[in-house]
Design a protein around this motif. Structure first.
Motif, PDB file in Angstrom:
ATOM      1  N   GLN A  20      82.887 -42.617 -19.418  1.00  0.00           N
ATOM      2  CA  GLN A  20      82.121 -42.922 -20.614  1.00  0.00           C
ATOM      3  C   GLN A  20      81.216 -41.757 -20.996  1.00  0.00           C
ATOM      4  OE1 GLN A  20      79.875 -46.460 -19.720  1.00  0.00           O
ATOM      5  NE2 GLN A  20      81.668 -47.787 -19.715  1.00  0.00           N
ATOM      6  N   ASN A  21      80.896 -41.684 -22.290  1.00  0.00           N
ATOM      7  CA  ASN A  21      79.907 -40.694 -22.728  1.00  0.00           C
ATOM      8  C   ASN A  21      78.510 -41.283 -22.535  1.00  0.00           C
ATOM      9  OD1 ASN A  21      79.444 -42.422 -24.902  1.00  0.00           O
ATOM     10  ND2 ASN A  21      80.476 -41.109 -26.393  1.00  0.00           N
ATOM     11  N   SER A  22      77.475 -40.564 -22.925  1.00  0.00           N
ATOM     12  CA  SER A  22      76.097 -41.018 -22.703  1.00  0.00           C
ATOM     13  C   SER A  22      75.753 -42.276 -23.496  1.00  0.00           C
ATOM     14  CB  SER A  22      75.110 -39.898 -23.045  1.00  0.00           C
ATOM     15  OG  SER A  22      75.248 -39.532 -24.406  1.00  0.00           O
ATOM     16  N   SER A  23      76.538 -42.600 -24.524  1.00  0.00           N
ATOM     17  CA  SER A  23      76.321 -43.821 -25.304  1.00  0.00           C
ATOM     18  C   SER A  23      77.049 -45.025 -24.717  1.00  0.00           C
ATOM     19  CB  SER A  23      76.812 -43.624 -26.743  1.00  0.00           C
ATOM     20  OG  SER A  23      76.116 -42.565 -27.351  1.00  0.00           O
ATOM     21  N   GLY A  24      77.817 -44.801 -23.669  1.00  0.00           N
ATOM     22  CA  GLY A  24      78.567 -45.891 -23.050  1.00  0.00           C
ATOM     23  C   GLY A  24      79.935 -46.120 -23.649  1.00  0.00           C
ATOM     24  N   THR A  25      80.354 -45.233 -24.557  1.00  0.00           N
ATOM     25  CA  THR A  25      81.673 -45.347 -25.165  1.00  0.00           C
ATOM     26  C   THR A  25      82.716 -44.794 -24.199  1.00  0.00           C
ATOM     27  OG1 THR A  25      80.722 -45.052 -27.362  1.00  0.00           O
ATOM     28  CG2 THR A  25      83.095 -44.695 -27.146  1.00  0.00           C
ATOM     29  N   GLU A  26      83.757 -45.592 -23.944  1.00  0.00           N
ATOM     30  CA  GLU A  26      84.810 -45.143 -23.035  1.00  0.00           C
ATOM     31  C   GLU A  26      85.522 -43.927 -23.632  1.00  0.00           C
ATOM     32  OE1 GLU A  26      88.616 -46.822 -20.495  1.00  0.00           O
ATOM     33  OE2 GLU A  26      87.623 -48.152 -21.890  1.00  0.00           O
ATOM     34  N   LYS A  27      85.682 -42.892 -22.839  1.00  0.00           N
ATOM     35  CA  LYS A  27      86.277 -41.641 -23.303  1.00  0.00           C
ATOM     36  C   LYS A  27      87.612 -41.332 -22.643  1.00  0.00           C
ATOM     37  CE  LYS A  27      84.505 -39.561 -25.978  1.00  0.00           C
ATOM     38  NZ  LYS A  27      84.530 -39.720 -27.424  1.00  0.00           N
ATOM     39  N   GLY A  28      88.000 -42.096 -21.651  1.00  0.00           N
ATOM     40  CA  GLY A  28      89.273 -41.804 -21.014  1.00  0.00           C
ATOM     41  C   GLY A  28      89.585 -42.766 -19.889  1.00  0.00           C
ATOM     42  N   GLN A  29      90.843 -42.732 -19.462  1.00  0.00           N
ATOM     43  CA  GLN A  29      91.319 -43.538 -18.349  1.00  0.00           C
ATOM     44  C   GLN A  29      92.221 -42.690 -17.477  1.00  0.00           C
ATOM     45  OE1 GLN A  29      93.279 -47.096 -19.606  1.00  0.00           O
ATOM     46  NE2 GLN A  29      91.533 -47.836 -20.776  1.00  0.00           N
ATOM     47  N   LEU A  30      92.372 -43.136 -16.257  1.00  0.00           N
ATOM     48  CA  LEU A  30      93.264 -42.456 -15.334  1.00  0.00           C
ATOM     49  C   LEU A  30      94.703 -42.910 -15.560  1.00  0.00           C
ATOM     50  CD1 LEU A  30      91.159 -42.924 -12.086  1.00  0.00           C
ATOM     51  CD2 LEU A  30      91.368 -40.844 -13.448  1.00  0.00           C
ATOM     52  N   CYS A  31      95.626 -42.081 -15.194  1.00  0.00           N
ATOM     53  CA  CYS A  31      97.034 -42.445 -15.202  1.00  0.00           C
ATOM     54  C   CYS A  31      97.243 -43.488 -14.097  1.00  0.00           C
ATOM     55  CB  CYS A  31      97.857 -41.187 -14.939  1.00  0.00           C
ATOM     56  SG  CYS A  31      99.618 -41.440 -14.839  1.00  0.00           S
TER      57      CYS A  31
END
Length: 128
Positions: A20-31
């Motif tokens: 997540q970024n500093s705002s708590g927005t998810e930015k990625g996932q693992l394969c």
């Protein structure tokens, strides 16, 4: 900028860790799983999260997960390697009717519509 250096990242629950970024927005996932497979012999050359590959005949393979996905809404991204770059006339895709929580089936077709084997399959799977 900070650098995080750890040996293990562990989720507090059974869910995968989130980025997540500093705002708590998810930015990625693992394969969730990936595989490199020899097409002609249905041999797993290297993988994470796969238990087997089944050859159903020319141009048809099933890839089975070690642990089933929670649903069938996962995404398979893939490519293949064949002997020559000068003849890129083979295409493969996941068969929509053959997506299950525990496996998925691929089919390889030639430009003329026939089935064909590939040298190697490379697949990565992403899911929640």
């Amino acid at each position: 900028m900070s650098t995080l250096q750890v040996a293990t990242i562990k989720s507090q629950s059974s869910a995968a860790p989130q980025f997540q970024n500093s705002s708590g927005t998810e930015k990625g996932q693992l394969c969730k799983a990936w595989i490199k497979s020899e097409g002609a012999s249905a041999t797993i050359l290297d993988d994470f999260g796969f238990s087997s590959v089944t050859d159903h005949g020319t141009g048809q393979m099933t890839f089975t997960f070690t642990t089933a996905m929670s649903n069938t809404n996962y995404c398979v991204v893939g490519s293949h390697a064949q002997g020559s770059r000068t003849n890129p006339s083979k295409f493969w895709w996941v068969k929509e009717g053959d997506i299950a929580t525990g496996s998925f089936r691929v089919e390889v077709n030639t430009a003329s519509g026939g089935l064909a084997d590939l040298g190697k399959y490379y697949c990565a799977v992403f899911a929640n």
